[in-house]
Design an enzyme around this catalytic site. Structure first.
Site, PDB file in Angstrom:
ATOM      1  CG  HIS A   1      41.128  36.432  49.848  1.00 22.44           C
ATOM      2  ND1 HIS A   1      39.832  35.837  50.128  1.00 22.44           N
ATOM      3  CD2 HIS A   1      40.988  37.256  48.832  1.00 22.44           C
ATOM      4  CE1 HIS A   1      39.181  36.176  49.160  1.00 22.44           C
ATOM      5  NE2 HIS A   1      39.614  37.301  48.257  1.00 22.44           N
TER       6      HIS A   1
ATOM      7  CG  ASP B   1      35.984  33.724  52.301  1.00 24.11           C
ATOM      8  OD1 ASP B   1      35.084  33.117  51.901  1.00 24.11           O
ATOM      9  OD2 ASP B   1      36.511  34.425  51.678  1.00 24.11           O
TER      10      ASP B   1
ATOM     11  N   GLY C   1      39.397  38.790  39.072  1.00 23.17           N
ATOM     12  CA  GLY C   1      38.648  37.743  39.827  1.00 23.17           C
ATOM     13  C   GLY C   1      37.921  38.251  41.227  1.00 23.17           C
ATOM     14  CD  GLN C   2      37.508  43.744  44.090  1.00 20.65           C
ATOM     15  OE1 GLN C   2      38.383  44.293  43.212  1.00 20.65           O
ATOM     16  NE2 GLN C   2      37.187  44.409  45.158  1.00 20.65           N
ATOM     17  CB  SER C   3      33.491  37.943  43.617  1.00 18.71           C
ATOM     18  OG  SER C   3      34.015  37.447  44.870  1.00 18.71           O
TER      19      SER C   3
ATOM     20  CG  HIS D   1      38.207  41.390  50.399  1.00 17.35           C
ATOM     21  ND1 HIS D   1      37.456  42.060  49.487  1.00 17.35           N
ATOM     22  CD2 HIS D   1      38.415  40.170  49.716  1.00 17.35           C
ATOM     23  CE1 HIS D   1      37.272  41.303  48.352  1.00 17.35           C
ATOM     24  NE2 HIS D   1      37.753  40.038  48.700  1.00 17.35           N
TER      25      HIS D   1
HETATM   26  P1  DGP Z   1      36.939  38.318  46.257  1.00 14.66           P
HETATM   27  O1  DGP Z   1      36.535  37.552  45.003  1.00 14.66           O
HETATM   28  O2  DGP Z   1      38.477  38.550  46.449  1.00 14.66           O
HETATM   29  O3  DGP Z   1      36.383  39.655  46.292  1.00 14.66           O
HETATM   30  O4  DGP Z   1      36.550  37.357  47.339  1.00 14.66           O
HETATM   31  C1  DGP Z   1      35.230  37.589  48.197  1.00 14.66           C
HETATM   32  C2  DGP Z   1      35.377  36.535  49.203  1.00 14.66           C
HETATM   33  O5  DGP Z   1      34.065  36.954  50.086  1.00 14.66           O
HETATM   34  C3  DGP Z   1      35.017  35.234  48.704  1.00 14.66           C
HETATM   35  O6  DGP Z   1      36.215  34.369  49.106  1.00 14.66           O
HETATM   36  C4  DGP Z   1      33.763  34.658  49.205  1.00 14.66           C
HETATM   37  C5  DGP Z   1      33.683  35.563  50.428  1.00 14.66           C
HETATM   38  N1  DGP Z   1      32.424  35.972  50.914  1.00 14.66           N
HETATM   39  C6  DGP Z   1      31.334  36.326  49.760  1.00 14.66           C
HETATM   40  N2  DGP Z   1      30.010  36.661  50.455  1.00 14.66           N
HETATM   41  C7  DGP Z   1      30.249  36.300  51.789  1.00 14.66           C
HETATM   42  C8  DGP Z   1      29.709  36.945  52.884  1.00 14.66           C
HETATM   43  O7  DGP Z   1      28.444  37.180  52.958  1.00 14.66           O
HETATM   44  N3  DGP Z   1      30.346  36.655  54.206  1.00 14.66           N
HETATM   45  C9  DGP Z   1      31.462  36.241  54.347  1.00 14.66           C
HETATM   46  N4  DGP Z   1      32.041  36.169  55.485  1.00 14.66           N
HETATM   47  N5  DGP Z   1      32.308  36.152  53.189  1.00 14.66           N
HETATM   48  C10 DGP Z   1      31.862  36.072  52.005  1.00 14.66           C
END
Ligand code: DGP
Length: 141
Positions: free
Chosen positions: A104, A33, A95-97, A102
């Site tokens: 975690h 992440d 809270g999904q972004s 995926h």
């Molecule tokens: P969620 O909010 O559950 O959708 O988590 C998305 C996660 O993705 C968050 O922990 C940050 C991570 N993230 C966002 N942009 C990038 C990226 O460009 N590369 C990687 N490796 N992780 C990212």
């Protein structure tokens, strides 16, 4: 909302964005992440285009869950935390972004608070070092 082919994980899957990949097979990829909530925070994603847990095929979901267990075991061995949190968010309301399914994997230590979700980018050298530790543990399993 339909699947957005330009989400960052789709771009990582196409090799258009860099990522510190720790494991890859026909159906899934695991990588660090970029905004870890604790050292070793790793993500496992399907290659199938699915925005959340409701839109993935059962066959691929089963594979991704097993791969999450495998990678989490390696994270556990590499970082030796007090515990390991597995989290998966569906839709903005939870809270999904990033709208590509995926899981975690977040190591937890007593006295070390988790950082805020998706807030601060980690130094890429640190991510590379952590990925190497996890790959080393995966190689031993
Ligand atoms: P969620 O909010 O559950 O959708 O988590 C998305 C996660 O993705 C968050 O922990 C940050 C991570 N993230 C966002 N942009 C990038 C990226 O460009 N590369 C990687 N490796 N992780 C990212």
């Amino acid at each position: 909302m339909s699947y957005d082919e330009n989400n960052v994980f789709a771009q990582i899957l196409r090799g258009e964005l860099p990522a510190h990949i720790v494991a890859e097979d026909d159906l899934s990829v695991a990588f660090m992440d970029a905004m870890p909530q604790s050292p070793g925070h790793t993500l496992v994603i399907p290659k199938e285009q699915a925005k959340d847990i409701f839109s993935i095929s059962q066959v691929v979901l089963q594979h991704v869950i097993l791969q999450t267990q495998r990678v989490a075991r390696a994270v556990d061995q590499a970082f030796n935390p007090a515990g390991v949190m597995i989290v998966q968010l569906n839709r903005v309301g939870a809270g999904q972004s990033v709208f590509h399914l995926h899981f975690h994997i977040i190591p937890r230590w007593k006295g070390l608070d988790m950082k805020f979700h998706a807030r601060t980018f980690e130094d890429t050298n640190v991510l590379a070092k952590h990925a190497k530790c996890i790959k080393g543990a995966l190689d031993k399993n």
